[in-house]
Design an enzyme around this catalytic site. Structure first.
Site, mmCIF file in Angstrom:
data_model
loop_
_atom_site.group_PDB
_atom_site.id
_atom_site.type_symbol
_atom_site.label_atom_id
_atom_site.label_comp_id
_atom_site.label_asym_id
_atom_site.label_seq_id
_atom_site.Cartn_x
_atom_site.Cartn_y
_atom_site.Cartn_z
ATOM 1 C CE LYS A 31 2.352 -10.313 -32.808
ATOM 2 N NZ LYS A 31 3.701 -9.702 -32.885
ATOM 3 C CB SER A 85 9.372 7.455 -36.503
ATOM 4 O OG SER A 85 9.214 6.501 -37.544
ATOM 5 N N GLY A 86 8.473 4.578 -34.715
ATOM 6 C CA GLY A 86 7.352 3.678 -34.476
ATOM 7 C C GLY A 86 6.895 3.697 -33.029
ATOM 8 N NE ARG A 87 1.638 0.589 -32.323
ATOM 9 C CZ ARG A 87 1.460 0.172 -33.565
ATOM 10 N NH1 ARG A 87 1.145 1.054 -34.502
ATOM 11 N NH2 ARG A 87 1.590 -1.096 -33.891
ATOM 12 C CG ASP A 141 12.134 5.552 -38.974
ATOM 13 O OD1 ASP A 141 11.752 4.435 -39.389
ATOM 14 O OD2 ASP A 141 11.370 6.364 -38.434
ATOM 15 C CG HIS A 144 -0.763 -9.373 -30.211
ATOM 16 N ND1 HIS A 144 -0.750 -10.715 -29.922
ATOM 17 C CD2 HIS A 144 0.257 -8.824 -29.505
ATOM 18 C CE1 HIS A 144 0.241 -10.965 -29.070
ATOM 19 N NE2 HIS A 144 0.861 -9.836 -28.805
ATOM 20 N N GLY A 174 5.000 -14.248 -31.536
ATOM 21 C CA GLY A 174 6.217 -14.910 -31.084
ATOM 22 C C GLY A 174 6.087 -15.419 -29.659
#
Length: 265
Positions: free
Chosen positions: A157, A9-11, A33, A153, A163
Site C-alpha cells: 500500500k 491485471s492488479g489484485r 491496464d 495494511h 483512506g
C-alpha cells in the site's frame, strides 16, 4: 449494465472482474491496464480460466466503448486520466482509489456535474456500518476520552494513513464539531508534550499481506472502548463496488458515496 474495469491485471482489478462475471444483470465490457503491462492483449478472464471475449487494453477509448460505468481502484494519477476520458465519453464511474489531494477531489466533484460518480474510501458494507457506529460513539463519548485511529495494511500500500482511517477520523471530527485538518495528529516523535484532549491521533502499520485492519480507540480514565473492523478478503470491496455501479444506473449526474448506496443517509 455494461461495466469496464481499470487496473485489470492488479489484485483488486482481478477481484472486480470476477465479481462482475459472477453478478447477474451486469456484463464485462472492457478491461484497462497501463501501457507496457504484460497483460495487454490477454483475455480479461484468463486468470480465472474463462474466456470473456474482452481483451485487456491501454486504449481508453477502446476500453470504454459501450461501457455504462467504469470501476477504478488504481492510483490517483491514473484515475484522473480515466476520469477525463469517462467524462468526455459519458461513462459513469465508481472510484475506490485513495490518496487524492484536494485538487484531485475537486476534479471528481467537477466531473460529477456531467456524469454520475460513486467515490468512497471503502466499499465494504461492514466498514460503512462501522462509520455509523463511530458517529454514535463519538457523540456519547465527547468528553473525557482520547481518540486514536490505528490501521494496518499490506506492505504494497502506497498511501498512509489509509483512506478508510481518514474517513473514520472525519466522521468522528464531524460528530464532535471539529475539523480533522486542524485536530488530526499523524506523527509523534521525541518530546511531544502532553496530549491535546481535542486531538484525533493516527497510527499506521504496513507489513505482509494484511488486507485491512482498522481500530478506533476511545481511551478514558479507567476504561477503554475499541471499535474494530478487520478485512480477511477484498471480496467485500468488490461486491460493494459492483453494487455501487448498479446504484448509478438511474443517476445521470451527481457525486455519491457508499452511505448513499446503502441508504444510510
Amino acid at each position: 449494465m455494461n461495466i469496464a474495469i481499470a487496473g485489470a491485471s492488479g489484485r483488486m482489478g482481478r477481484m472486480l472482474i470476477e465479481q462482475v462475471l459472477n453478478t447477474e444483470g451486469v456484463t464485462l465490457s472492457g478491461a484497462l491496464d497501463v501501457p507496457g503491462s504484460p497483460a495487454l492483449g490477454q483475455d480479461a478472464g484468463l486468470f480465472l480460466g474463462r474466456n470473456t471475449g474482452v481483451a485487456i487494453t491501454a486504449d481508453l477509448e477502446a476500453g470504454l466503448a459501450g461501457a455504462d460505468c467504469l470501476i477504478d481502484f488504481t492510483r490517483p494519477e491514473g484515475t484522473l486520466v480515466h476520469l477525463a476520458a469517462a467524462k468526455q465519453l459519458g461513462v459513469k464511474m465508481v472510484v475506490g482509489t485513495t490518496g487524492f489531494d484536494e485538487a484531485g477531489k475537486a476534479a471528481l466533484a467537477e466531473a460529477a456535474k456531467s456524469i454520475g460518480i460513486v467515490f468512497a474510501a471503502n466499499f465494504s458494507v461492514g466498514v460503512n456500518a462501522t462509520f455509523k457506529l463511530l458517529e454514535v460513539a463519538a457523540k456519547l463519548l465527547s468528553t473525557g476520552y482520547d481518540i486514536e485511529v490505528i490501521e494496518a495494511h499490506h506492505r504494497f500500500k502506497v498511501d498512509a494513513p489509509s483512506g478508510t482511517a481518514l474517513k473514520m477520523g472525519e466522521v468522528i471530527a464531524d460528530a464532535l464539531g471539529r475539523d480533522l485538518k486542524t485536530c488530526g495528529v499523524f506523527a509523534r516523535e521525541g518530546h511531544t508534550g502532553e496530549r491535546d484532549p481535542n486531538s484525533i491521533g493516527f497510527a499506521t502499520i504496513r507489513g505482509g499481506d494484511i488486507v485491512g485492519d482498522h481500530t478506533v480507540m476511545f481511551a478514558g480514565i479507567g476504561e477503554r472502548i475499541e471499535i474494530s473492523h478487520k478485512s480477511s478478503s477484498r471480496q467485500s470491496y468488490a461486491d460493494g463496488a459492483v453494487r455501487s455501479a448498479r446504484f448509478l444506473a438511474d443517476k445521470p449526474t451527481g457525486l455519491f458515496d457508499m452511505q448513499d448506496v446503502l441508504g444510510l443517509k
